[in-house]
Design an enzyme around this catalytic site. Structure first.
Site, PDB file in Angstrom:
ATOM      1  N   LYS A  24      -3.231  -4.355  -1.575  1.00 56.58           N
ATOM      2  CA  LYS A  24      -3.571  -5.793  -0.459  1.00 56.58           C
ATOM      3  C   LYS A  24      -5.346  -5.092  -0.061  1.00 56.58           C
ATOM      4  O   LYS A  24      -6.424  -5.606  -0.090  1.00 56.58           O
ATOM      5  CB  LYS A  24      -2.789  -4.962   0.700  1.00 56.58           C
ATOM      6  CG  LYS A  24      -1.555  -6.184   0.527  1.00 56.58           C
ATOM      7  CD  LYS A  24      -0.714  -5.759   2.180  1.00 56.58           C
ATOM      8  CE  LYS A  24      -0.219  -4.639   2.305  1.00 56.58           C
ATOM      9  NZ  LYS A  24       0.416  -3.965   1.810  1.00 56.58           N
ATOM     10  N   ARG A  38       9.611   3.999   2.348  1.00 58.69           N
ATOM     11  CA  ARG A  38       8.316   3.211   2.648  1.00 58.69           C
ATOM     12  C   ARG A  38       8.505   1.824   2.740  1.00 58.69           C
ATOM     13  O   ARG A  38       8.433   0.228   3.470  1.00 58.69           O
ATOM     14  CB  ARG A  38       6.663   3.508   2.245  1.00 58.69           C
ATOM     15  CG  ARG A  38       6.361   5.199   2.746  1.00 58.69           C
ATOM     16  CD  ARG A  38       5.445   5.312   1.858  1.00 58.69           C
ATOM     17  NE  ARG A  38       3.968   4.167   1.804  1.00 58.69           N
ATOM     18  CZ  ARG A  38       2.666   4.286   1.151  1.00 58.69           C
ATOM     19  NH1 ARG A  38       2.716   5.167  -0.061  1.00 58.69           N
ATOM     20  NH2 ARG A  38       1.686   3.649   0.601  1.00 58.69           N
ATOM     21  N   ARG A  93       0.322  12.849  -4.667  1.00 59.15           N
ATOM     22  CA  ARG A  93       1.033  13.630  -2.601  1.00 59.15           C
ATOM     23  C   ARG A  93       2.252  13.357  -2.589  1.00 59.15           C
ATOM     24  O   ARG A  93       2.952  12.888  -3.316  1.00 59.15           O
ATOM     25  CB  ARG A  93       0.074  12.575  -2.566  1.00 59.15           C
ATOM     26  CG  ARG A  93      -1.422  12.972  -2.284  1.00 59.15           C
ATOM     27  CD  ARG A  93      -2.395  11.577  -1.405  1.00 59.15           C
ATOM     28  NE  ARG A  93      -1.224  10.404  -1.553  1.00 59.15           N
ATOM     29  CZ  ARG A  93      -2.527   8.905  -0.990  1.00 59.15           C
ATOM     30  NH1 ARG A  93      -3.581   9.206  -0.084  1.00 59.15           N
ATOM     31  NH2 ARG A  93      -1.793   7.976  -0.416  1.00 59.15           N
ATOM     32  N   ARG A 131       0.785   7.714  -9.593  1.00 54.82           N
ATOM     33  CA  ARG A 131      -0.486   8.022  -9.042  1.00 54.82           C
ATOM     34  C   ARG A 131      -0.523   9.739  -9.384  1.00 54.82           C
ATOM     35  O   ARG A 131       0.162  10.222  -8.741  1.00 54.82           O
ATOM     36  CB  ARG A 131      -0.997   7.693  -7.277  1.00 54.82           C
ATOM     37  CG  ARG A 131      -1.529   6.374  -7.318  1.00 54.82           C
ATOM     38  CD  ARG A 131      -2.266   6.004  -6.260  1.00 54.82           C
ATOM     39  NE  ARG A 131      -1.094   5.933  -5.008  1.00 54.82           N
ATOM     40  CZ  ARG A 131      -1.238   4.929  -3.999  1.00 54.82           C
ATOM     41  NH1 ARG A 131      -1.872   4.164  -4.205  1.00 54.82           N
ATOM     42  NH2 ARG A 131      -0.440   5.367  -3.142  1.00 54.82           N
ATOM     43  N   ARG A 177       1.454  -6.542  12.002  1.00 53.37           N
ATOM     44  CA  ARG A 177       2.720  -5.791  10.838  1.00 53.37           C
ATOM     45  C   ARG A 177       4.492  -5.941  11.471  1.00 53.37           C
ATOM     46  O   ARG A 177       4.679  -5.415  10.422  1.00 53.37           O
ATOM     47  CB  ARG A 177       2.263  -4.096  11.234  1.00 53.37           C
ATOM     48  CG  ARG A 177       3.513  -3.172  10.180  1.00 53.37           C
ATOM     49  CD  ARG A 177       2.482  -1.376  10.465  1.00 53.37           C
ATOM     50  NE  ARG A 177       1.462  -1.095  10.835  1.00 53.37           N
ATOM     51  CZ  ARG A 177       0.650  -0.853   9.331  1.00 53.37           C
ATOM     52  NH1 ARG A 177       1.836  -0.922   8.395  1.00 53.37           N
ATOM     53  NH2 ARG A 177      -0.586  -0.341   8.474  1.00 53.37           N
TER      54      ARG A 177
END
Length: 219
Positions: free
Chosen positions: A13, A172, A161, A127, A88
């Site tokens: 996004k 999430r 992370r 990542r 949201r």
């Protein structure tokens, strides 16, 4: 155009928002930027948000809505904006509807970036960030470093992370499904939702989005 951008974490996004806002000559308004700007400027809403965040609590809807309202009233947003991360949830979507109606405005489109859940997990969990410079980002599958665990740019150590772990990503996603996804139905009832695939190269997704928005605009 006045656009809301939605999609799960890992849909790209932020990247798409920047390209689309530039192509459409409208400001990109992200929730993260709103919080950072208000906190750094020491606004009343920024102080409230910081107090909640420092205590490890979620910032209430009314604070976020107040920040968004202030930003959308600025001169550069008079002729349009692209909202990223707001609304949201349905309560925020309803507040945005009321805000726009009070100003005699309406949304042109809600762009829904669609990505399969397994692809989201693959994108985020793969990542790796450089400890020396967080701007140096690699991916174990898509953009692997020349030497495993070592940053190509500066030789720093690459790490994952905590919030990029598969377990955290799936949590999430669950939050997205329960809190944010319902706004898609909210806007479908208004005939505003344009759904596109967010798979492929960044430029391909941008082209897809622009074509879809042009169709929405013509409608």
């Amino acid at each position: 155009m006045r656009i809301v951008l939605v999609g799960p974490p890992g849909a790209g996004k932020g990247t798409q928002a920047a390209f689309l806002a530039k192509n459409l000559s409208i400001p990109h308004i992200s929730t993260g930027d709103l919080f950072r700007a208000n906190i750094s400027q020491g606004t009343e809403l920024g102080k409230q948000a910081k107090a909640y965040m420092d205590a490890g609590n979620l910032v209430p809807d009314e604070v976020t809505i107040g920040m968004a309202k202030g930003r959308m009233s600025e001169a550069d947003a008079v002729n349009g904006f692209l909202l990223d991360g707001f609304p949201r949830n349905v309560a925020q979507a309803e507040a945005l509807d009321a805000m726009l109606e009070a100003e005699g405005m309406k949304l042109d489109a809600v762009l829904d970036l669609e990505v399969p859940e397994d692809e989201v997990v693959k994108r985020i969990a793969g990542r790796r960030i450089c400890r020396n410079d967080s701007a140096h980002v690699f991916h174990v599958t898509y953009t692997p470093p020349k030497q495993d665990g070592v940053c190509d740019a500066c030789g720093g150590e690459l790490y994952q992370r905590d919030d990029d772990s598969e377990e955290t990503v799936r949590t999430r996603l669950e939050v997205y499904h329960t809190q944010t996804e319902p706004i898609i139905d909210h806007y479908k009832a208004q005939g505003l939702v344009v759904t596109i695939s967010a798979l492929g190269k960044v430029t391909e997704v941008t082209d897809r989005a622009m074509s879809a928005l042009r169709g929405e605009q013509a409608a």
